[in-house]
Design an enzyme around this catalytic site. Structure first.
Site, PDB file in Angstrom:
ATOM      1  N   HIS A 124       0.869  -1.182   0.000  1.00 17.52           N
ATOM      2  CA  HIS A 124       0.000   0.000   0.000  1.00 17.52           C
ATOM      3  C   HIS A 124       0.905   1.231   0.000  1.00 17.52           C
ATOM      4  O   HIS A 124       1.080   1.883   1.027  1.00 17.52           O
ATOM      5  CB  HIS A 124      -0.896   0.008   1.245  1.00 17.52           C
ATOM      6  CG  HIS A 124      -2.112  -0.857   1.134  1.00 17.52           C
ATOM      7  ND1 HIS A 124      -2.102  -2.197   1.404  1.00 17.52           N
ATOM      8  CD2 HIS A 124      -3.391  -0.558   0.762  1.00 17.52           C
ATOM      9  CE1 HIS A 124      -3.329  -2.690   1.230  1.00 17.52           C
ATOM     10  NE2 HIS A 124      -4.126  -1.716   0.839  1.00 17.52           N
ATOM     11  N   TRP A 135      -4.767   5.812  -0.943  1.00 17.54           N
ATOM     12  CA  TRP A 135      -6.144   6.183  -1.284  1.00 17.54           C
ATOM     13  C   TRP A 135      -6.243   7.623  -1.803  1.00 17.54           C
ATOM     14  O   TRP A 135      -7.332   8.094  -2.082  1.00 17.54           O
ATOM     15  CB  TRP A 135      -7.061   5.968  -0.083  1.00 17.54           C
ATOM     16  CG  TRP A 135      -7.206   4.523   0.297  1.00 17.54           C
ATOM     17  CD1 TRP A 135      -8.163   3.660  -0.142  1.00 17.54           C
ATOM     18  CD2 TRP A 135      -6.383   3.760   1.203  1.00 17.54           C
ATOM     19  NE1 TRP A 135      -7.978   2.417   0.425  1.00 17.54           N
ATOM     20  CE2 TRP A 135      -6.906   2.446   1.252  1.00 17.54           C
ATOM     21  CE3 TRP A 135      -5.247   4.049   1.973  1.00 17.54           C
ATOM     22  CZ2 TRP A 135      -6.330   1.439   2.037  1.00 17.54           C
ATOM     23  CZ3 TRP A 135      -4.678   3.053   2.755  1.00 17.54           C
ATOM     24  CH2 TRP A 135      -5.215   1.766   2.786  1.00 17.54           C
ATOM     25  N   GLU A 185      -5.555  -4.782  -6.685  1.00 20.47           N
ATOM     26  CA  GLU A 185      -6.940  -4.327  -6.921  1.00 20.47           C
ATOM     27  C   GLU A 185      -6.956  -3.252  -8.007  1.00 20.47           C
ATOM     28  O   GLU A 185      -7.571  -2.200  -7.866  1.00 20.47           O
ATOM     29  CB  GLU A 185      -7.566  -3.859  -5.601  1.00 20.47           C
ATOM     30  CG  GLU A 185      -7.604  -4.998  -4.586  1.00 20.47           C
ATOM     31  CD  GLU A 185      -8.123  -4.635  -3.191  1.00 20.47           C
ATOM     32  OE1 GLU A 185      -8.434  -3.465  -2.962  1.00 20.47           O
ATOM     33  OE2 GLU A 185      -8.202  -5.552  -2.353  1.00 20.47           O
ATOM     34  N   TRP A 190     -10.131   3.080  -5.895  1.00 22.57           N
ATOM     35  CA  TRP A 190      -9.749   3.624  -4.580  1.00 22.57           C
ATOM     36  C   TRP A 190      -8.259   3.852  -4.402  1.00 22.57           C
ATOM     37  O   TRP A 190      -7.870   4.586  -3.513  1.00 22.57           O
ATOM     38  CB  TRP A 190     -10.304   2.753  -3.455  1.00 22.57           C
ATOM     39  CG  TRP A 190     -10.154   1.271  -3.694  1.00 22.57           C
ATOM     40  CD1 TRP A 190      -9.110   0.489  -3.330  1.00 22.57           C
ATOM     41  CD2 TRP A 190     -11.089   0.408  -4.359  1.00 22.57           C
ATOM     42  NE1 TRP A 190      -9.324  -0.813  -3.721  1.00 22.57           N
ATOM     43  CE2 TRP A 190     -10.535  -0.891  -4.346  1.00 22.57           C
ATOM     44  CE3 TRP A 190     -12.334   0.606  -4.964  1.00 22.57           C
ATOM     45  CZ2 TRP A 190     -11.176  -1.987  -4.923  1.00 22.57           C
ATOM     46  CZ3 TRP A 190     -12.970  -0.489  -5.531  1.00 22.57           C
ATOM     47  CH2 TRP A 190     -12.400  -1.765  -5.498  1.00 22.57           C
ATOM     48  N   TYR A 256     -14.677  -9.452  -1.207  1.00 24.22           N
ATOM     49  CA  TYR A 256     -15.186  -9.540   0.164  1.00 24.22           C
ATOM     50  C   TYR A 256     -16.699  -9.668   0.186  1.00 24.22           C
ATOM     51  O   TYR A 256     -17.371  -9.124  -0.687  1.00 24.22           O
ATOM     52  CB  TYR A 256     -14.805  -8.278   0.947  1.00 24.22           C
ATOM     53  CG  TYR A 256     -13.330  -8.206   1.294  1.00 24.22           C
ATOM     54  CD1 TYR A 256     -12.865  -8.663   2.514  1.00 24.22           C
ATOM     55  CD2 TYR A 256     -12.404  -7.693   0.392  1.00 24.22           C
ATOM     56  CE1 TYR A 256     -11.520  -8.603   2.843  1.00 24.22           C
ATOM     57  CE2 TYR A 256     -11.048  -7.635   0.706  1.00 24.22           C
ATOM     58  CZ  TYR A 256     -10.613  -8.092   1.937  1.00 24.22           C
ATOM     59  OH  TYR A 256      -9.283  -8.040   2.251  1.00 24.22           O
ATOM     60  N   GLU A 301      -7.280 -12.162  -1.425  1.00 21.65           N
ATOM     61  CA  GLU A 301      -7.892 -11.492  -0.272  1.00 21.65           C
ATOM     62  C   GLU A 301      -9.369 -11.815  -0.309  1.00 21.65           C
ATOM     63  O   GLU A 301     -10.016 -11.670  -1.344  1.00 21.65           O
ATOM     64  CB  GLU A 301      -7.799  -9.957  -0.365  1.00 21.65           C
ATOM     65  CG  GLU A 301      -6.499  -9.338   0.040  1.00 21.65           C
ATOM     66  CD  GLU A 301      -6.568  -7.801   0.062  1.00 21.65           C
ATOM     67  OE1 GLU A 301      -7.578  -7.239   0.516  1.00 21.65           O
ATOM     68  OE2 GLU A 301      -5.600  -7.190  -0.388  1.00 21.65           O
TER      69      GLU A 301
HETATM   70  C1  BMA Z   1      -7.626  -2.340   4.674  1.00 32.60           C
HETATM   71  C2  BMA Z   1      -7.954  -2.104   6.137  1.00 32.60           C
HETATM   72  C3  BMA Z   1      -7.125  -0.931   6.598  1.00 32.60           C
HETATM   73  C4  BMA Z   1      -5.635  -1.202   6.333  1.00 32.60           C
HETATM   74  C5  BMA Z   1      -5.383  -1.617   4.891  1.00 32.60           C
HETATM   75  C6  BMA Z   1      -3.949  -2.066   4.651  1.00 32.60           C
HETATM   76  O1  BMA Z   1      -8.416  -3.346   4.130  1.00 32.60           O
HETATM   77  O2  BMA Z   1      -7.633  -3.252   6.887  1.00 32.60           O
HETATM   78  O3  BMA Z   1      -7.324  -0.729   7.968  1.00 32.60           O
HETATM   79  O4  BMA Z   1      -4.867  -0.065   6.616  1.00 32.60           O
HETATM   80  O5  BMA Z   1      -6.256  -2.680   4.546  1.00 32.60           O
HETATM   81  O6  BMA Z   1      -3.605  -3.163   5.423  1.00 32.60           O
END
Ligand code: BMA
Length: 381
Positions: A124, A135, A185, A190, A256, A301
């Site tokens: 991330h 994001w 993703e 996002w 999810y 995931e």
């Molecule tokens: C997302 C959440 C956030 C987290 C991010 C990276 O789905 O769990 O709280 O910061 O993943 O792990």
């Protein structure tokens, strides 16, 4: 030989990976990485490993206690796949975006390797143009490609990624193989590398540049590259940004189940049926494309936040995935209480959680693998 395998593949199921054609994109991959890859190829269609994000680092009611794992406290075994995220490494921060210290993460990754399990890493990464987080969807992809204003900054970030990945080694200097899943993703809206913020060509260029930089310039040879989309509505959405056979080892999906916090029994039922349908349709596409391309596949995931359905593991998840040749299924992190949102954020069961009994049933399924079983297989030899 080849035709024998072709016939065998057909008999085993139309989507099983053909071992003759399956090949890592890194021809200089280390022996351990090759061994892991070959095991994944031969397990495909037979076994599905269970994975959990940040499993060794914290759980719903604890943080950084050696030896603990919410999964272990339910089934007396650890996951076969451990997920980690290196968001923050690009700045040389001490902790990742979820405040896991990188020195601890490194220890856990080595520990997972010695358990005979697999590590997978996502990233991330912050937005290089604004310094905002993943994001922050200010356009950035074009700017970080060669010739772009932020290219040098991005390269310095990749250098920190490379240094961290290369530091993951055993006491004997064995580099730990990693399923690396950057810019994940990709079809979502996002993250700054998402579909609305760059063209398919720009995304592919970013992907290729990253792989070539790590593999050919930084000589990192312990990575298995995982292409990843979120759930999608048609095949084109899955393949539009696919960088090609030469640049991926595994194709994967994130999806999810969601429902309102106060959902009634009936709403939960409906949400489960909807999730199963979408998961099945998407996995079919992933499996078909993976088969065509001679690639592995995974459900990288998934989960249902706070697991409000008692028999979710066997009834919803297992029933839907069992016939797909995915290498693993990974559920997201067990953060616990999210104070800002005043809700529980976890995806794996823990002792006392309502789906605990059903998770024990999942553990007993012959098709599912956890770490005691992968240890016996000796994935790295
Ligand atoms: C997302 C959440 C956030 C987290 C991010 C990276 O789905 O769990 O709280 O910061 O993943 O792990």
């Amino acid at each position: 030989m080849k035709s024998f395998y072709l016939i065998a593949c057909f008999l085993l199921g139309e989507w099983v990976i053909n071992p003759v054609c399956a090949q890592l994109i890194d021809s200089k991959a280390t022996n351990e990485t090759k061994a892991l890859y070959n095991h994944l190829v031969s397990l495909s269609g037979k076994k599905i490993m269970f994975g959990h994000q940040d499993d060794l680092a914290y759980g719903v009611h604890w943080k950084y206690e050696d030896g603990r794992s919410d999964i272990k406290e339910v089934i007396n075994d650890f996951p076969a796949v451990f997920g980690w995220d290196i968001g923050g490494i690009e700045h040389g921060y001490l902790n990742n975006l979820d405040s896991v210290p990188f020195d601890r993460m490194k220890k856990y990754i080595i520990e997972a390797y010695h358990k005979g399990a697999i590590n997978t890493i996502s990233w991330h990464t912050d937005n290089p143009v604004t310094g905002g987080n993943s994001w922050d969807t200010t356009r950035a992809v074009k700017e970080i490609l060669p010739g772009g204003k932020y290219h040098h900054l991005f390269v310095s970030w990749l250098d920190r990624v490379a240094t961290f990945l290369n530091s993951l080694e055993t006491m004997n200097g064995v580099k730990i193989p990693i399923l690396f899943r950057p810019f994940h993703e990709l079809n979502g809206g996002w993250f700054w590398w998402g579909r609305p913020y760059c063209s398919p060509e720009e995304y592919k260029d970013l992907w290729k540049f990253t792989i070539e930089y790590l593999r050919d310039f930084r000589h990192i040879h312990q990575l298995i590259y995982v292409y990843n989309t979120n759930s999608f509505s048609n095949e084109l959405e899955f393949t539009e940004r696919y960088p090609g056979k030469e640049f991926t080892d595994m194709l994967s999906l994130d999806i999810y189940q969601r429902a309102p916090l106060d959902a009634s029994k009936e709403q939960l039922e409906n949400s489960s049926r909807k999730f199963e349908k979408q998961l099945k349709e998407n996995l079919k596409v992933v499996a078909q494309i993976a088969h065509q391309e001679h690639k592995l596949s995974a459900l990288s995931e998934t989960g249902f936040e706070a697991i409000p359905v008692r028999n979710w593991w066997t009834r919803v998840l297992y029933n839907t995935i069992k016939d797909f040749p995915i290498s693993y299924v990974l559920v997201w992190r067990n953060h616990g209480l999210m104070e800002a949102k005043n809700k529980m954020h976890y995806f794996a069961p823990f002792k006392g959680q309502k789906s605990e009994g059903d998770f024990k049933k999942l553990y007993k399924k012959k098709r599912m693998l956890f770490s005691k079983a992968t240890k016996k297989i000796n994935l790295y030899q």
